[in-house]
Design a protein around this motif. Structure first.
Motif, PDB file in Angstrom:
ATOM      1  N   SER A 197       0.826  -1.209   0.000  1.00  0.00           N
ATOM      2  CA  SER A 197       0.000   0.000   0.000  1.00  0.00           C
ATOM      3  C   SER A 197       0.859   1.257   0.000  1.00  0.00           C
ATOM      4  O   SER A 197       0.532   2.245  -0.679  1.00  0.00           O
ATOM      5  CB  SER A 197      -0.943  -0.010   1.203  1.00  0.00           C
ATOM      6  N   PRO A 334      -5.174  -1.214  -3.453  1.00  0.00           N
ATOM      7  CA  PRO A 334      -4.258  -1.883  -2.522  1.00  0.00           C
ATOM      8  C   PRO A 334      -4.659  -3.313  -2.205  1.00  0.00           C
ATOM      9  O   PRO A 334      -3.794  -4.171  -2.019  1.00  0.00           O
ATOM     10  CB  PRO A 334      -4.325  -0.998  -1.265  1.00  0.00           C
ATOM     11  N   GLU A 338      -2.210  -6.384  -2.702  1.00  0.00           N
ATOM     12  CA  GLU A 338      -1.864  -7.272  -1.589  1.00  0.00           C
ATOM     13  C   GLU A 338      -2.127  -8.726  -1.956  1.00  0.00           C
ATOM     14  O   GLU A 338      -1.377  -9.629  -1.557  1.00  0.00           O
ATOM     15  CB  GLU A 338      -2.663  -6.892  -0.344  1.00  0.00           C
TER      16      GLU A 338
END
Length: 507
Positions: A197, A334, A338
């Motif tokens: 992030s 994000p 991830e």
């Protein structure tokens, strides 16, 4: 020109912290050189002679070192000719002939010249004249824009040749230096972030790609001729026949590809980095095969792609090598990024690299457009010294003194290394034996407990973070540092910086 003039200039450069003074001293030297000496002198100044590595190590240098000459008589051309002889001597009886050539060269050198020649041949010249400073000096000496010189040097991979064009050629000739298929380009480098992030906040929409634990390769194909180079621009084509064969199957005529190669297990999972490097460094084929994965394309069939956005380059790569692309996904989310990171880790890879989709290929640069993210923070540092062990490690060099690069000279002379901590953790018996032998070969001084070494050995260190500390000059200390591996594929100039480590305090 006498070699003594180069030595005196490097002494002057090393004695000042002023970048401007360094540039002026080097530019003055460059202006005094004859055209035929420029490329040679530049190679000597950055310990990268035009002949490359000529096979001289510490033991050979020590055995050849004798009484120095009283007065300087060696010229730049004399040294260049001696290196040609060292490089060209092979076959039966070559060891004795090479030793004789080296002894003759050193016997005609003064004490300061002997030290300079040793630094050049061992790739360990420490003068503060980093390539960036010398690049600025070339621009100053030739009256050329720094950006033009920098770009030509990056695209040619040859600062000496660039200097010759910049100083003796025209502005048009300098600007005409571009990509040439078959001539390696300095690779683009990545910065580091602690999370995906955080990386996305910097890049915006990005290609989030697996970070492989392999060896960086740059592959050039022109027709049926294929050449492969390492991240340090050394050619290793003969060591990777399986990669050559694969690239010849691609639907292209001319291409330059950037990527990684690594050993895979029968299940397709990556094998340990040491296995890849052992195979990568072999001059003869072994049973272990290396698989190439590509993440960028710099040129295709007459079209340079360096100045095209990453999104365009990835589209070209998908078209010509879809089965050999490093896995990844373009996203600004994000959560999606991830997920790619989790997939990479589950597949046995190191993490991800987050790349801004609009970024150009900045050859030779480490900027914020490419950011690597690993679950464990790892940094490439330089060994400054090593302490003798105790207990079961008695008689072995064990506790490493670790330094981070200070390119700007914020904590001392530009280009030096700032100590940030020590560690003896993570060292296997094999590594202990190796470093005990190696560090004594490159030692510069010692006390009863510590051996100081030339700052030339790069080691990858895992840490849990950094903390403020008045113990070290950079104001920080590593937390829970442990050795992951030595990086033979990296030069000290590619070590992580003290500024990068200090940024962890803020994050």
């Amino acid at each position: 020109m006498l070699l003594d003039e180069l030595v005196k200039t490097t002494d002057a450069v090393a004695s000042t912290r002023s970048r401007l003074a360094k540039v002026e001293a080097l530019a003055g030297l460059l202006r005094r050189l004859e055209p035929g000496e420029i490329a040679t002198a530049v190679g000597l100044l950055i310990a990268k002679p035009r002949q490359g590595r000529v096979g001289v190590g510490w033991s050979g240098m020590r055995s050849a070192m004798g009484d120095p000459a009283d007065e300087p008589t060696l010229t730049v051309a004399d040294v260049d000719a001696a290196l040609d002889r060292l490089l060209g001597t092979a076959g039966t009886g070559s060891a004795a002939e090479r030793a004789a050539t080296l002894r003759t060269l050193l016997s005609t050198a003064t004490e300061r010249e002997q030290a300079f020649i040793a630094g050049v041949l061992l790739g360990e010249l420490r003068t503060g004249a980093l390539e960036g400073v010398l690049t600025d000096a070339v621009a100053r000496a030739g009256g050329r824009p720094v950006e033009s010189v920098r770009r030509a040097a990056m695209l040619s991979g040859d600062l000496g040749g660039t200097a010759l064009v910049a100083i003796t050629g025209t502005e048009e000739e300098l600007d005409a230096v571009g990509l040439v298929v078959g001539r390696p380009v300095q690779p683009m480098l990545a910065a580091t972030a602690s999370s995906v992030s955080a990386a996305l906040e910097t890049t915006g929409e990005a290609s989030v790609e697996y970070k492989l634990d392999g060896a960086r390769i740059q592959v050039h194909r022109s027709g049926e001729q294929v050449r492969i180079y390492t991240r340090t621009l050394a050619e290793v084509t003969h060591r990777l026949p399986e990669v050559v064969d694969l690239v010849r199957t691609l639907p292209v005529r001319d291409v330059i590809l950037d990527g990684e190669t690594l050993a895979l297990g029968e299940d397709g999972a990556p094998r340990p980095f040491q296995e890849t490097m052992s195979r990568f460094g072999a001059d003869q084929a072994r049973s272990t095969l290396l698989h190439p994965w590509f993440f960028d394309v710099l040129h295709l069939d007459g079209r340079d792609l360096l100045d095209e956005p990453l999104a365009t380059r990835l589209g070209v790569l998908e078209r010509i090598a879809p089965d050999h692309r490093i896995p990844g996904e373009i996203t600004a989310d994000p959560a999606v990024a991830e997920n790619v990171s989790r997939q990479a880790l589950a597949a046995g890879h190191e993490g991800v690299v987050v790349k801004a989709v609009g970024s150009l290929y900045a050859a030779g640069r480490r900027g914020s457009n490419w950011i690597k993210v690993k679950p464990v923070l790892t940094y490439d540092l330089v060994v400054l010294a090593c302490e003798w062990g105790s207990g079961r490690r008695t008689g072995m060099l064990s506790n490493l003194h670790l330094g981070a690069l200070d390119p700007a000279g914020e904590f001392g002379e530009p280009g030096n290394y700032v100590m940030v901590g020590k560690t003896f953790k993570g060292l296997t018996d094999e590594l202990l034996r190796w470093q005990t032998e190696r560090f004594q070969e490159i030692e510069v001084r010692r006390t009863a407990n510590t051996v100081w070494v030339e700052p030339v050995t790069v080691v990858e260190i895992a840490i849990d973070g950094v903390q403020q500390s008045s113990r070290y000059p950079g104001g920080i200390a590593l937390r829970f540092a442990r050795v992951k591996r030595y990086r033979d594929d990296k030069t000290p100039a590619e070590a992580d910086t003290i500024q990068t480590l200090r940024a962890l305090l803020r994050s």
